[in-house]
Design a protein around this motif. Sequence first.
Motif, mmCIF file in Angstrom:
data_model
loop_
_atom_site.group_PDB
_atom_site.id
_atom_site.type_symbol
_atom_site.label_atom_id
_atom_site.label_comp_id
_atom_site.label_asym_id
_atom_site.label_seq_id
_atom_site.Cartn_x
_atom_site.Cartn_y
_atom_site.Cartn_z
ATOM 1 N N UNK A 248 32.745 20.294 5.251
ATOM 2 C CA UNK A 248 31.512 20.163 5.560
ATOM 3 C C UNK A 248 30.858 18.805 5.167
ATOM 4 N N UNK A 249 31.057 18.460 3.925
ATOM 5 C CA UNK A 249 30.364 17.211 3.319
ATOM 6 C C UNK A 249 30.996 16.116 3.526
ATOM 7 N N UNK A 250 32.309 16.022 4.085
ATOM 8 C CA UNK A 250 32.820 14.814 4.526
ATOM 9 C C UNK A 250 32.453 14.746 6.008
ATOM 10 N N UNK A 251 32.326 15.405 6.735
ATOM 11 C CA UNK A 251 31.796 15.219 8.119
ATOM 12 C C UNK A 251 30.373 15.008 7.998
ATOM 13 N N UNK A 252 29.330 15.667 7.250
ATOM 14 C CA UNK A 252 28.091 15.216 7.069
ATOM 15 C C UNK A 252 27.870 13.855 6.513
ATOM 16 N N UNK A 253 28.398 13.628 5.607
ATOM 17 C CA UNK A 253 28.393 12.144 5.104
ATOM 18 C C UNK A 253 28.940 11.072 6.001
ATOM 19 N N UNK A 254 29.867 11.333 7.117
ATOM 20 C CA UNK A 254 30.137 10.410 8.028
ATOM 21 C C UNK A 254 29.171 10.289 9.048
ATOM 22 N N UNK A 255 28.573 11.318 9.452
ATOM 23 C CA UNK A 255 27.337 11.443 10.215
ATOM 24 C C UNK A 255 26.078 10.698 9.993
ATOM 25 N N UNK A 256 25.685 11.021 8.595
ATOM 26 C CA UNK A 256 24.806 10.230 8.202
ATOM 27 C C UNK A 256 24.752 8.982 7.722
ATOM 28 N N UNK A 257 26.269 8.453 7.567
ATOM 29 C CA UNK A 257 26.267 7.021 7.417
ATOM 30 C C UNK A 257 26.121 6.219 8.690
ATOM 31 N N UNK A 261 23.396 3.342 8.514
ATOM 32 C CA UNK A 261 23.789 2.019 9.055
ATOM 33 C C UNK A 261 22.784 1.353 10.020
ATOM 34 N N UNK A 262 22.589 2.323 11.230
ATOM 35 C CA UNK A 262 21.549 1.743 11.958
ATOM 36 C C UNK A 262 20.265 1.549 11.753
ATOM 37 N N UNK A 263 19.589 2.167 10.819
ATOM 38 C CA UNK A 263 18.454 2.174 10.321
ATOM 39 C C UNK A 263 18.399 1.019 9.261
ATOM 40 N N UNK A 264 19.490 0.688 8.559
ATOM 41 C CA UNK A 264 19.452 -0.395 7.858
ATOM 42 C C UNK A 264 19.601 -1.862 8.611
ATOM 43 N N UNK A 265 20.167 -1.617 9.800
ATOM 44 C CA UNK A 265 20.167 -2.860 10.782
ATOM 45 C C UNK A 265 18.931 -3.166 11.681
ATOM 46 N N UNK A 266 18.378 -2.184 11.987
ATOM 47 C CA UNK A 266 17.141 -2.246 13.083
ATOM 48 C C UNK A 266 15.906 -2.043 12.373
ATOM 49 N N UNK A 267 15.892 -1.112 11.500
ATOM 50 C CA UNK A 267 14.533 -0.994 10.717
ATOM 51 C C UNK A 267 14.336 -1.929 9.438
ATOM 52 N N UNK A 297 19.296 19.772 5.500
ATOM 53 C CA UNK A 297 20.229 19.322 4.606
ATOM 54 C C UNK A 297 20.051 19.890 3.185
ATOM 55 N N UNK A 298 18.757 20.000 2.599
ATOM 56 C CA UNK A 298 18.142 20.446 1.349
ATOM 57 C C UNK A 298 18.462 21.717 1.333
ATOM 58 N N UNK A 299 18.463 22.583 2.259
ATOM 59 C CA UNK A 299 18.495 23.897 2.504
ATOM 60 C C UNK A 299 20.238 24.373 2.266
ATOM 61 N N UNK A 300 20.913 23.483 3.016
ATOM 62 C CA UNK A 300 22.529 23.751 2.797
ATOM 63 C C UNK A 300 22.907 23.449 1.437
ATOM 64 N N UNK A 301 22.504 22.303 0.883
ATOM 65 C CA UNK A 301 22.523 22.032 -0.527
ATOM 66 C C UNK A 301 22.360 22.898 -1.593
ATOM 67 N N UNK A 327 21.767 9.738 0.723
ATOM 68 C CA UNK A 327 21.759 9.310 2.322
ATOM 69 C C UNK A 327 20.393 10.075 2.859
ATOM 70 N N UNK A 328 20.123 11.217 2.229
ATOM 71 C CA UNK A 328 18.934 11.952 2.895
ATOM 72 C C UNK A 328 17.677 11.239 2.271
ATOM 73 N N UNK A 329 17.761 10.893 0.928
ATOM 74 C CA UNK A 329 16.445 10.486 0.288
ATOM 75 C C UNK A 329 16.455 8.963 1.223
ATOM 76 N N UNK A 330 17.548 8.429 1.299
ATOM 77 C CA UNK A 330 17.338 6.928 2.284
ATOM 78 C C UNK A 330 16.717 7.295 3.732
ATOM 79 N N UNK A 331 17.229 8.437 4.005
ATOM 80 C CA UNK A 331 16.651 9.011 5.468
ATOM 81 C C UNK A 331 15.228 9.170 5.351
ATOM 82 N N UNK A 332 14.734 9.801 4.511
ATOM 83 C CA UNK A 332 13.231 10.165 4.255
ATOM 84 C C UNK A 332 12.436 8.729 4.316
ATOM 85 N N UNK A 333 12.995 7.593 3.467
ATOM 86 C CA UNK A 333 12.425 6.406 3.256
ATOM 87 C C UNK A 333 12.434 5.690 4.603
ATOM 88 N N UNK A 334 13.514 5.803 5.474
ATOM 89 C CA UNK A 334 13.448 5.213 6.648
ATOM 90 C C UNK A 334 12.462 6.025 7.537
#
Length: 493
Positions: A248-257, A261-267, A297-301, A327-334
């Motif tokens: 699960x964590x491998x798949x989740x990290x890949x999806x969140x990555x 990367x899209x947020x880092x590029x466009x935002x 994600x927080x509930x899952x963790x 990555x979730x923290x960066x997602x919140x900042x995005x």
Amino acid sequence: MSISDAPILHAKPTSNSNRKFLILFALVIFADFLLFDREPGLNLFVFANAVAAGLLICSRKSLSFSKAAGLLLCGLIASVPLIETPSWMGITICLLGLSCVSLGAGGLLPRQWTRLPLVLLRFVLDLPARPFRRVSYRWLQRLQKPSARGVRHHLRGWIMPLTFAAGFLALFAAANPLIDRTLRSIDLTFLLQLLSMWRIGFWLVVAAVLSVLLRPGLMRRRRHRRGAAEVVTSVEDGLFGHAALLRSLIVFNALFAVQTLLDLAYLWGGASLPDGMSHAEYAHRGAYPLMVTALLAAIFVLVAMRPGGPGDKSVLVRGLVHLWIAQNILLCLSSILRLDLYVEVYSLTELRVAAGIWMGLVAVGLFFILLRILLRRSNEWLIALSSATLAMTLYAAAVADIPALIARFNVAHSREISGEGIVLDLDYLAALGPSAIPALDTYLVSLPADSDVRRVRDALLRQQEGRSPDWRSWTYRAARLDDDLRHEAALAR
């Protein structure tokens, strides 16, 4: 023995019961004087502190001077936002403070601060069941006992004298015209106003709330069966085993990555978006769904990284969890940046301010989850720290003049003033209330000929001047605005 260690507020059960009855009666009368048919203001602050003092007087157990002073200070600090202005957030903080004072007076406060949120939750969950308990039945039994002494006994002793006195007074009025004329001249219409249905309903509501605080209780904990606990543990180990967590964590990290990367590029990088899509649209479509993603994600963790579970024992799983939380923290900042970009193009509203605060709280909560994993703390510690952060945020929001902040931002970023953005929404500024007057004055300095803005400003000024002059309705925010308006009027003259 020092003063701080001296026990105070100690009373026998019977005298304490009578004292609670008298305090309840006095507080209901005080609430009628301060609150009934009055605009909310300073009266809420005064009444809240009177309730705190009454709770300490009716303490179930003996309290030291330092503990009583600390509880009184807790009620005072919790009610301070009501001085600024009455708001639902301020009332919520005040009720939480009074609940802590009630629990402290009843000897129900936990010794460890990390257990306080769960104790408050048990206190709130106990409220619906309290009216159906045997308290009223015990009170009826006490009233029927001939040996009962106290306030109820003395009140019952007045029934016979008052009944015969009324009969004698009626006979004297029939026999003496002077007494009859005097009795007829007494105007009893004020009693009809005093005994209106709204007033009686107000008394009942206040008495119900005060009775809960005067007699605090906690919802009883249910004992979990050992067999059921073993079943739950086996199910959790099957769904959140080492292999399942790792995959699960491998798949989740890949999806969140990909999303990161899209947020880092466009935002963050400012890359150009496809044709027909603006940064505001890109920001608006992603702000709120990404917050739901972070919460899931927080509930899952929390479930996966329970103490002693398979995920807690694996170094590789812990490392992937740390990466995913980052990555979730960066997602919140995005998400916060998305909201900021959207507000710059359009305007600021109270709902968007609340969304920004909520996004920040989710990011802080994720950071606390990371700390809990690194420091190997309990979920109780996490809940307590998160609850304290939420309470402080609500306290700050209750004290801050958010409508004035929104009005100043919208005026400064309107198309009429800055040349960009959207046209100033006067209807929304009018809905913000008199706090928007200083921002409208700033607008009129640049564009004094705008009649629509002046019309809205005059309507808000009439609303401010129409406030009740009673001291019970005084608020610091309204007084501060009055001082600013008087100062501006003096400068204009």
